[in-house]
Design a protein around this motif. Structure first.
Motif, PDB file in Angstrom:
ATOM      1  N   HIS A 256       0.989  -1.105  -0.196  1.00 14.14           N
ATOM      2  CA  HIS A 256       0.375  -0.096  -0.555  1.00 14.14           C
ATOM      3  C   HIS A 256       1.242   1.500   0.067  1.00 14.14           C
ATOM      4  O   HIS A 256       2.283   1.516   0.785  1.00 14.14           O
ATOM      5  CB  HIS A 256      -1.002   0.069   0.866  1.00 14.14           C
ATOM      6  CG  HIS A 256      -1.943   0.865   1.398  1.00 14.14           C
ATOM      7  ND1 HIS A 256      -1.803   2.396   1.558  1.00 14.14           N
ATOM      8  CD2 HIS A 256      -3.111   1.058   1.004  1.00 14.14           C
ATOM      9  CE1 HIS A 256      -3.199   2.887   1.013  1.00 14.14           C
ATOM     10  NE2 HIS A 256      -3.540   2.034   0.887  1.00 14.14           N
TER      11      HIS A 256
ATOM     12  N   ARG B 184       0.937   4.096   1.094  1.00 14.03           N
ATOM     13  CA  ARG B 184       0.593   4.879   2.549  1.00 14.03           C
ATOM     14  C   ARG B 184       0.854   3.867   3.397  1.00 14.03           C
ATOM     15  O   ARG B 184       1.751   3.977   4.894  1.00 14.03           O
ATOM     16  CB  ARG B 184      -0.351   5.221   2.627  1.00 14.03           C
ATOM     17  CG  ARG B 184      -0.785   6.780   1.111  1.00 14.03           C
ATOM     18  CD  ARG B 184      -2.006   7.322   2.335  1.00 14.03           C
ATOM     19  NE  ARG B 184      -2.040   8.872   1.299  1.00 14.03           N
ATOM     20  CZ  ARG B 184      -2.846   9.270   0.325  1.00 14.03           C
ATOM     21  NH1 ARG B 184      -4.471   8.879   1.625  1.00 14.03           N
ATOM     22  NH2 ARG B 184      -2.943   9.847  -0.152  1.00 14.03           N
ATOM     23  N   LYS B 185       0.110   2.572   3.900  1.00 14.44           N
ATOM     24  CA  LYS B 185       0.381   1.629   4.711  1.00 14.44           C
ATOM     25  C   LYS B 185       1.845   0.817   4.670  1.00 14.44           C
ATOM     26  O   LYS B 185       2.010  -0.047   6.376  1.00 14.44           O
ATOM     27  CB  LYS B 185      -1.046   1.240   4.629  1.00 14.44           C
ATOM     28  CG  LYS B 185      -2.041   2.280   4.980  1.00 14.44           C
ATOM     29  CD  LYS B 185      -3.681   1.745   5.474  1.00 14.44           C
ATOM     30  CE  LYS B 185      -4.027   2.449   5.628  1.00 14.44           C
ATOM     31  NZ  LYS B 185      -4.329   3.510   6.409  1.00 14.44           N
TER      32      LYS B 185
ATOM     33  N   GLU C  18       1.094  -1.670  10.049  1.00 15.47           N
ATOM     34  CA  GLU C  18       0.726  -0.921   9.586  1.00 15.47           C
ATOM     35  C   GLU C  18       2.058   0.705   9.761  1.00 15.47           C
ATOM     36  O   GLU C  18       1.715   0.792  10.510  1.00 15.47           O
ATOM     37  CB  GLU C  18      -0.147  -0.057   9.849  1.00 15.47           C
ATOM     38  CG  GLU C  18      -1.407   1.378   8.763  1.00 15.47           C
ATOM     39  CD  GLU C  18      -2.471   1.357   9.511  1.00 15.47           C
ATOM     40  OE1 GLU C  18      -3.253   2.739   8.968  1.00 15.47           O
ATOM     41  OE2 GLU C  18      -2.786   1.627  11.134  1.00 15.47           O
ATOM     42  N   LYS C  19       1.965   1.248   8.146  1.00 11.00           N
ATOM     43  CA  LYS C  19       3.189   2.474   8.638  1.00 11.00           C
ATOM     44  C   LYS C  19       2.082   3.624   8.615  1.00 11.00           C
ATOM     45  O   LYS C  19       0.934   3.411   7.448  1.00 11.00           O
ATOM     46  CB  LYS C  19       3.855   2.387   7.708  1.00 11.00           C
ATOM     47  CG  LYS C  19       5.279   1.607   7.624  1.00 11.00           C
ATOM     48  CD  LYS C  19       5.535   1.677   6.404  1.00 11.00           C
ATOM     49  CE  LYS C  19       4.936   2.725   5.232  1.00 11.00           C
ATOM     50  NZ  LYS C  19       6.296   3.294   4.035  1.00 11.00           N
ATOM     51  N   ARG C  20       2.181   4.497   9.332  1.00 11.83           N
ATOM     52  CA  ARG C  20       1.730   5.799   9.941  1.00 11.83           C
ATOM     53  C   ARG C  20       2.636   6.841   9.446  1.00 11.83           C
ATOM     54  O   ARG C  20       3.933   6.414   9.671  1.00 11.83           O
ATOM     55  CB  ARG C  20       0.924   5.902  10.652  1.00 11.83           C
ATOM     56  CG  ARG C  20      -0.477   4.617  11.129  1.00 11.83           C
ATOM     57  CD  ARG C  20      -1.314   4.919  12.199  1.00 11.83           C
ATOM     58  NE  ARG C  20      -2.050   4.380  12.051  1.00 11.83           N
ATOM     59  CZ  ARG C  20      -3.136   3.784  13.061  1.00 11.83           C
ATOM     60  NH1 ARG C  20      -2.943   4.889  14.360  1.00 11.83           N
ATOM     61  NH2 ARG C  20      -3.816   3.376  13.051  1.00 11.83           N
TER      62      ARG C  20
ATOM     63  N   TYR D 216       4.452   4.052  14.026  1.00 15.71           N
ATOM     64  CA  TYR D 216       4.257   2.592  13.067  1.00 15.71           C
ATOM     65  C   TYR D 216       2.651   2.523  14.693  1.00 15.71           C
ATOM     66  O   TYR D 216       1.458   3.100  14.742  1.00 15.71           O
ATOM     67  CB  TYR D 216       4.342   1.415  13.574  1.00 15.71           C
ATOM     68  CG  TYR D 216       5.502   1.233  12.723  1.00 15.71           C
ATOM     69  CD1 TYR D 216       5.750   0.794  11.410  1.00 15.71           C
ATOM     70  CD2 TYR D 216       6.935   2.432  13.476  1.00 15.71           C
ATOM     71  CE1 TYR D 216       6.179   0.370  11.061  1.00 15.71           C
ATOM     72  CE2 TYR D 216       8.150   1.976  12.320  1.00 15.71           C
ATOM     73  CZ  TYR D 216       7.688   1.506  11.782  1.00 15.71           C
ATOM     74  OH  TYR D 216       9.103   1.275  10.614  1.00 15.71           O
TER      75      TYR D 216
ATOM     76  N   LEU E 138      -8.021  -3.364   9.208  1.00 11.40           N
ATOM     77  CA  LEU E 138      -6.770  -2.133   8.295  1.00 11.40           C
ATOM     78  C   LEU E 138      -8.508  -1.399   7.633  1.00 11.40           C
ATOM     79  O   LEU E 138      -8.875  -2.998   7.413  1.00 11.40           O
ATOM     80  CB  LEU E 138      -6.588  -2.472   8.599  1.00 11.40           C
ATOM     81  CG  LEU E 138      -5.030  -1.266   7.475  1.00 11.40           C
ATOM     82  CD1 LEU E 138      -4.425  -0.484   7.880  1.00 11.40           C
ATOM     83  CD2 LEU E 138      -4.050  -2.509   6.366  1.00 11.40           C
TER      84      LEU E 138
ATOM     85  N   PHE F 220      -8.347   0.323   4.031  1.00 10.39           N
ATOM     86  CA  PHE F 220      -7.831   1.285   2.881  1.00 10.39           C
ATOM     87  C   PHE F 220      -8.214   1.612   1.750  1.00 10.39           C
ATOM     88  O   PHE F 220      -9.225   0.677   0.966  1.00 10.39           O
ATOM     89  CB  PHE F 220      -6.442  -0.127   2.857  1.00 10.39           C
ATOM     90  CG  PHE F 220      -5.977  -1.153   2.560  1.00 10.39           C
ATOM     91  CD1 PHE F 220      -7.063  -1.133   1.313  1.00 10.39           C
ATOM     92  CD2 PHE F 220      -6.303  -1.910   3.391  1.00 10.39           C
ATOM     93  CE1 PHE F 220      -6.319  -2.596   0.708  1.00 10.39           C
ATOM     94  CE2 PHE F 220      -6.956  -3.636   3.022  1.00 10.39           C
ATOM     95  CZ  PHE F 220      -6.763  -4.188   1.768  1.00 10.39           C
TER      96      PHE F 220
END
Length: 69
Positions: free
Chosen positions: A14, A16-17, A41-43, A47, A55, A57
């Motif tokens: 993803h 963004r994630k 998940e990356k933010r 994290y 989640l 998305f």
């Protein structure tokens, strides 16, 4: 556009994630609701959600790397 099927597990990338393995729970025209199987998940602030968490998305920002099952 990438197509997802409910109940299937995918490795995704993803925009963004980040890179995650997810099990798809719900599919709408633009959004996917899934449970994270592996990865975090990356933010922008650090994290976020990890394995076992839900989640949501946008499908258009995702590439399916591999279908697991």
């Amino acid at each position: 556009m990438t197509h997802y099927e409910i109940g299937k597990t995918y490795e995704i990338m993803h925009a963004r994630k980040g890179y995650l393995t997810v099990c798809v729970e719900r599919v709408t025209e633009d959004w996917i609701d899934a449970t994270i199987v592996e990865g975090t998940e990356k933010r922008m602030s650090g994290y976020g959600a990890g394995p076992g968490e839900t989640l949501r998305f946008r499908a258009s920002l995702t590439t399916i790397v591999k279908e697991i099952s």
